[in-house]
Design a protein around this motif. Structure first.
Motif, mmCIF file in Angstrom:
data_model
loop_
_atom_site.group_PDB
_atom_site.id
_atom_site.type_symbol
_atom_site.label_atom_id
_atom_site.label_comp_id
_atom_site.label_asym_id
_atom_site.label_seq_id
_atom_site.Cartn_x
_atom_site.Cartn_y
_atom_site.Cartn_z
ATOM 1 N N ARG A 121 66.873 -19.588 0.498
ATOM 2 C CA ARG A 121 67.864 -18.808 -0.243
ATOM 3 C C ARG A 121 68.479 -19.655 -1.356
ATOM 4 N N GLN A 122 68.753 -20.934 -1.058
ATOM 5 C CA GLN A 122 69.364 -21.815 -2.055
ATOM 6 C C GLN A 122 68.433 -22.018 -3.252
ATOM 7 N N CYS A 123 67.136 -21.871 -3.025
ATOM 8 C CA CYS A 123 66.165 -21.971 -4.120
ATOM 9 C C CYS A 123 65.956 -20.631 -4.817
ATOM 10 N N GLY A 124 66.720 -19.621 -4.429
ATOM 11 C CA GLY A 124 66.603 -18.325 -5.075
ATOM 12 C C GLY A 124 65.509 -17.446 -4.520
ATOM 13 N N TYR A 125 64.965 -17.808 -3.354
ATOM 14 C CA TYR A 125 63.868 -17.020 -2.785
ATOM 15 C C TYR A 125 64.397 -15.758 -2.120
ATOM 16 N N ASP A 126 63.775 -14.608 -2.429
ATOM 17 C CA ASP A 126 64.221 -13.338 -1.860
ATOM 18 C C ASP A 126 63.074 -12.494 -1.302
ATOM 19 N N GLY A 127 61.902 -13.104 -1.108
ATOM 20 C CA GLY A 127 60.778 -12.372 -0.535
ATOM 21 C C GLY A 127 59.884 -11.698 -1.540
ATOM 22 N N THR A 128 60.077 -11.961 -2.829
ATOM 23 C CA THR A 128 59.305 -11.262 -3.855
ATOM 24 C C THR A 128 58.355 -12.185 -4.626
ATOM 25 N N GLU A 129 58.085 -13.370 -4.087
ATOM 26 C CA GLU A 129 57.178 -14.307 -4.759
ATOM 27 C C GLU A 129 56.450 -15.134 -3.707
ATOM 28 N N PRO A 130 55.303 -15.716 -4.058
ATOM 29 C CA PRO A 130 54.566 -16.526 -3.082
ATOM 30 C C PRO A 130 55.262 -17.858 -2.820
ATOM 31 N N VAL A 131 54.972 -18.439 -1.670
ATOM 32 C CA VAL A 131 55.507 -19.746 -1.291
ATOM 33 C C VAL A 131 54.353 -20.629 -0.853
ATOM 34 N N VAL A 132 54.379 -21.874 -1.290
ATOM 35 C CA VAL A 132 53.395 -22.881 -0.897
ATOM 36 C C VAL A 132 54.129 -24.059 -0.289
ATOM 37 N N ASP A 133 53.659 -24.542 0.867
ATOM 38 C CA ASP A 133 54.226 -25.748 1.484
ATOM 39 C C ASP A 133 53.082 -26.726 1.741
ATOM 40 N N PRO A 134 52.981 -27.809 0.949
ATOM 41 C CA PRO A 134 51.866 -28.743 1.089
ATOM 42 C C PRO A 134 52.032 -29.784 2.198
ATOM 43 N N MET A 135 53.159 -29.761 2.899
ATOM 44 C CA MET A 135 53.352 -30.610 4.083
ATOM 45 C C MET A 135 53.983 -29.719 5.155
ATOM 46 N N CYS A 136 53.245 -28.704 5.594
ATOM 47 C CA CYS A 136 53.843 -27.563 6.296
ATOM 48 C C CYS A 136 54.202 -27.834 7.748
ATOM 49 N N GLY A 137 53.680 -28.921 8.345
ATOM 50 C CA GLY A 137 53.994 -29.148 9.757
ATOM 51 C C GLY A 137 53.633 -27.935 10.581
ATOM 52 N N SER A 138 54.587 -27.422 11.372
ATOM 53 C CA SER A 138 54.316 -26.263 12.221
ATOM 54 C C SER A 138 54.518 -24.938 11.504
ATOM 55 N N GLY A 139 54.718 -24.970 10.183
ATOM 56 C CA GLY A 139 54.675 -23.754 9.383
ATOM 57 C C GLY A 139 55.985 -23.054 9.138
ATOM 58 N N THR A 140 57.108 -23.731 9.346
ATOM 59 C CA THR A 140 58.406 -23.053 9.313
ATOM 60 C C THR A 140 58.696 -22.373 7.980
ATOM 61 N N PHE A 141 58.590 -23.093 6.869
ATOM 62 C CA PHE A 141 58.894 -22.497 5.567
ATOM 63 C C PHE A 141 57.970 -21.315 5.262
ATOM 64 N N VAL A 142 56.694 -21.486 5.523
ATOM 65 C CA VAL A 142 55.707 -20.448 5.203
ATOM 66 C C VAL A 142 55.957 -19.193 6.034
ATOM 67 N N ILE A 143 56.213 -19.368 7.325
ATOM 68 C CA ILE A 143 56.434 -18.219 8.209
ATOM 69 C C ILE A 143 57.737 -17.505 7.869
ATOM 70 N N GLU A 144 58.806 -18.266 7.619
ATOM 71 C CA GLU A 144 60.081 -17.644 7.233
ATOM 72 C C GLU A 144 59.913 -16.820 5.959
ATOM 73 N N ALA A 145 59.238 -17.389 4.954
ATOM 74 C CA ALA A 145 59.052 -16.687 3.687
ATOM 75 C C ALA A 145 58.217 -15.426 3.876
ATOM 76 N N ALA A 146 57.169 -15.524 4.682
ATOM 77 C CA ALA A 146 56.316 -14.356 4.925
ATOM 78 C C ALA A 146 57.079 -13.260 5.660
ATOM 79 N N GLU A 147 57.895 -13.635 6.638
ATOM 80 C CA GLU A 147 58.703 -12.645 7.351
ATOM 81 C C GLU A 147 59.654 -11.925 6.404
ATOM 82 N N MET A 148 60.266 -12.669 5.503
ATOM 83 C CA MET A 148 61.180 -12.063 4.535
ATOM 84 C C MET A 148 60.439 -11.064 3.645
ATOM 85 N N ALA A 149 59.241 -11.435 3.192
ATOM 86 C CA ALA A 149 58.465 -10.540 2.335
ATOM 87 C C ALA A 149 58.043 -9.273 3.070
ATOM 88 N N LEU A 150 57.785 -9.393 4.369
ATOM 89 C CA LEU A 150 57.335 -8.254 5.168
ATOM 90 C C LEU A 150 58.479 -7.447 5.775
#
Length: 381
Positions: A191-220
């Protein structure tokens, strides 16, 4: 306290992130959220408590302030605690744990205050009072019901922790990589980066996928609490039919966006893939094993690169990390023009090593005992 009487609802969040949580609460239609130290408050009823637990991504837990009274000494506390309408909120068949704090009050012994309240609960409601260590990390179906008594300036306020296990435990992250970022914190950084679920997200050090999964849930449009149990389900005010109707609003809407995670650790990628499947976002997420130098910009519109790299405080050698951060910055600058970048780190020198054009950093916040800050860019030139 009747079902129709509004009461104060407190949304807890790590200090420094209160404005972001207030923004989220307002965006979800909660009335007049007010920022207070350590959280956000608003007036509402039990359905608002349920919806806050179900839908807020950034809150740590939701407390219901169920009543208060003046108490100048322990005998007065005992008498008024016995007259409190416990049956209106608690069930006699559900055990409860009492926690008490005292500040700037004539009643200064928190242990003695807690014992008086415990006795009042046993004698008036017949409820079992839990003692011994709290089971914070118990399984979801064993979440304890906790009553918090705060005595400050001789005012005793009762709050119920309606959440149980912390809200960062969404219910789908069973596999974790090293030093995972809590989902609640990840959501607020997005949210602090202005993300609102309307754009793609890339995480190149994703670990267990937290950022990617949160962003995808918001978009869906998937609600974060849709798959877990909450403490409020054990309260006298709980309406299971209304709750199921509310939970059914977590509808999976379509999105044309795709979300990408990568990591050089094959075990992390396996964990992220499994977590995405459990979260129901595997059809819009892709996780691959490769190094930062092999990161390529995905096809489609620009979006947000969100990274929680190693900090060197607990994992890895800090000196080696300067090369890693440098490679990350070089790759992003060369291949991700038009994309914004967000990097979470505890070390300003490591952030600087990326050579990316960061905006002024946000104030640091606590993450697992470390102070971390979010470093953001505008769209890369």
């Amino acid at each position: 306290m009747t079902d129709s009487t509004p009461f104060e609802i407190f949304l807890a969040v790590p200090p420094g992130l209160e404005p972001l949580l207030a923004e989220e609460a307002a965006s979800l239609g909660f009335p007049a959220p007010a920022i207070v130290p350590g959280g956000v408050t608003f007036q509402g009823g039990w359905p608002d408590v349920w919806r806050a637990n179900l839908s807020l991504r950034g809150a740590t837990r939701v407390l219901a302030r169920i009543g208060s009274f003046r108490a100048m000494h322990l005998a007065q506390l005992d008498k008024r605690a016995r007259r409190f309408d416990w049956a209106g909120v608690l069930r006699p068949d559900v055990p409860v744990r009492v926690e008490a704090t005292c500040k700037a009050s004539k009643i200064y012994h928190a242990g003695a205050a807690r014992q008086r309240i415990e006795t009042a609960l046993r004698d008036t409601l017949g409820v079992e009072v839990l003692t011994g260590p709290a089971a914070e990390d118990a399984p979801d179906d064993m979440s304890e019901l906790r009553l918090k008594a705060r005595i400050e300036d001789d005012l005793c306020t009762f709050s119920l922790d309606t959440t149980g296990m912390s809200l960062h435990k969404r219910g789908h992250k069973q596999a974790m990589a090293k030093a995972p970022l809590r989902e609640t914190l990840a959501a607020l950084f997005l949210r602090q980066c202005g993300y609102d679920g309307t754009e793609p997200v890339v995480d190149p050090m994703c670990g267990s996928g937290t950022f990617v999964i949160e962003a995808a849930e918001m978009a869906l449009g998937l609600l974060p609490g849709r798959a877990r149990h909450f403490a409020f389900e054990s309260l006298a005010s709980f309406d299971p039919v209304a709750w199921e109707a509310l939970r059914a609003t977590s509808a999976n809407r379509d999105t044309t966006l795709h979300f990408h995670g990568s990591d050089r650790d094959a075990g992390a990628i396996r964990a992220a893939t499994a977590n995405a499947e459990r979260a129901g976002v595997d059809h819009v997420t892709t996780f691959k094993t490769h190094a930062i130098s092999d990161l390529m910009r995905p096809d489609g519109p620009p979006g947000l690169v969100m990274v929680n790299p190693p900090y060197g405080a607990r994992i890895g050698d800090r000196k080696l990390l300067f090369a890693l951060y440098g490679a990350l910055g070089k790759t992003l600058a060369e291949r991700f023009r038009g994309w914004r970048v967000g990097i979470v780190t505890s070390d300003p020198a490591l952030a600087k090593a990326t050579a990316l054009p960061f905006l002024p950093p946000a104030p640091p916040v606590s993450n697992g005992g470390l102070k971390v800050a979010l470093y953001r860019t505008a769209p890369l030139p």
